[in-house]
Design an enzyme around this catalytic site. Structure first.
Site, mmCIF file in Angstrom:
data_model
loop_
_atom_site.group_PDB
_atom_site.id
_atom_site.type_symbol
_atom_site.label_atom_id
_atom_site.label_comp_id
_atom_site.label_asym_id
_atom_site.label_seq_id
_atom_site.Cartn_x
_atom_site.Cartn_y
_atom_site.Cartn_z
ATOM 1 N N SER A 73 0.843 -1.181 0.000
ATOM 2 C CA SER A 73 0.000 0.000 0.000
ATOM 3 C C SER A 73 0.890 1.247 0.000
ATOM 4 O O SER A 73 2.037 1.207 0.453
ATOM 5 C CB SER A 73 -0.887 0.000 1.253
ATOM 6 O OG SER A 73 -1.692 1.154 1.295
ATOM 7 N N CYS A 74 0.342 2.348 -0.499
ATOM 8 C CA CYS A 74 1.038 3.636 -0.457
ATOM 9 C C CYS A 74 -0.025 4.708 -0.216
ATOM 10 O O CYS A 74 -0.942 4.488 0.560
ATOM 11 C CB CYS A 74 1.840 3.873 -1.741
ATOM 12 S SG CYS A 74 0.853 3.892 -3.249
ATOM 13 N N LYS A 75 0.055 5.836 -0.877
ATOM 14 C CA LYS A 75 -0.972 6.855 -0.704
ATOM 15 C C LYS A 75 -2.125 6.676 -1.685
ATOM 16 O O LYS A 75 -3.280 6.716 -1.296
ATOM 17 C CB LYS A 75 -0.376 8.260 -0.863
ATOM 18 C CG LYS A 75 -1.391 9.353 -0.621
ATOM 19 C CD LYS A 75 -0.792 10.728 -0.673
ATOM 20 C CE LYS A 75 -1.871 11.773 -0.405
ATOM 21 N NZ LYS A 75 -1.342 13.133 -0.511
ATOM 22 N N GLY A 77 -1.752 4.314 -4.702
ATOM 23 C CA GLY A 77 -1.663 3.086 -5.471
ATOM 24 C C GLY A 77 -0.485 2.950 -6.412
ATOM 25 O O GLY A 77 -0.114 1.841 -6.779
ATOM 26 N N SER A 101 -5.183 2.005 -1.802
ATOM 27 C CA SER A 101 -4.188 2.416 -0.821
ATOM 28 C C SER A 101 -4.764 3.341 0.254
ATOM 29 O O SER A 101 -5.943 3.230 0.606
ATOM 30 C CB SER A 101 -2.966 3.006 -1.522
ATOM 31 O OG SER A 101 -2.172 1.973 -2.085
#
Length: 111
Positions: A73-75, A77, A101
């Site tokens: 996950s990130c902010k 995607g 995300s």
């Protein structure tokens, strides 16, 4: 591709791993996903290549076996997709990105 429900259920699956590849400054601003391990994307390849003892010492969890489910996950995607691709090139064939995300997680948590 991992879904919101997959990520929400991670605490019930100790054999699966959730990696947040955002930078520490982003986590300080927004918070973290439950049960996630923070490894910023620029550090990911090195981290996944660490010997098992070093991985556990650095991240507080045993190093995932190559057949484990890894969710990134990130902010929003983009970095999560790059992280999942990188993990797959390193032999982690069950690596997935969480396309929604943090952005989706935060929106669904506040409903």
């Amino acid at each position: 591709m991992a879904t919101y429900d997959d990520v929400k259920d991670i605490p019930n699956h100790p054999d699966q791993y959730l990696f947040d590849v955002r930078n520490q400054s982003e986590l300080n601003e927004t918070g973290t996903l439950p049960a996630s391990i923070n490894i910023p994307l620029p550090d990911l390849e090195k981290a996944l290549n660490l010997p098992e003892a070093d991985f556990e010492k650095s991240y507080g969890r045993s190093k995932p076996p190559v057949d484990a489910v890894l969710i990134f996950s990130c902010k929003a995607g983009g970095r999560a997709a790059r992280a999942a691709n990188l993990a797959r090139t390193l032999g982690f064939h069950n690596a997935k990105s969480y396309a929604g995300s943090w952005t989706e997680w935060q929106a669904k948590q506040s409903q």
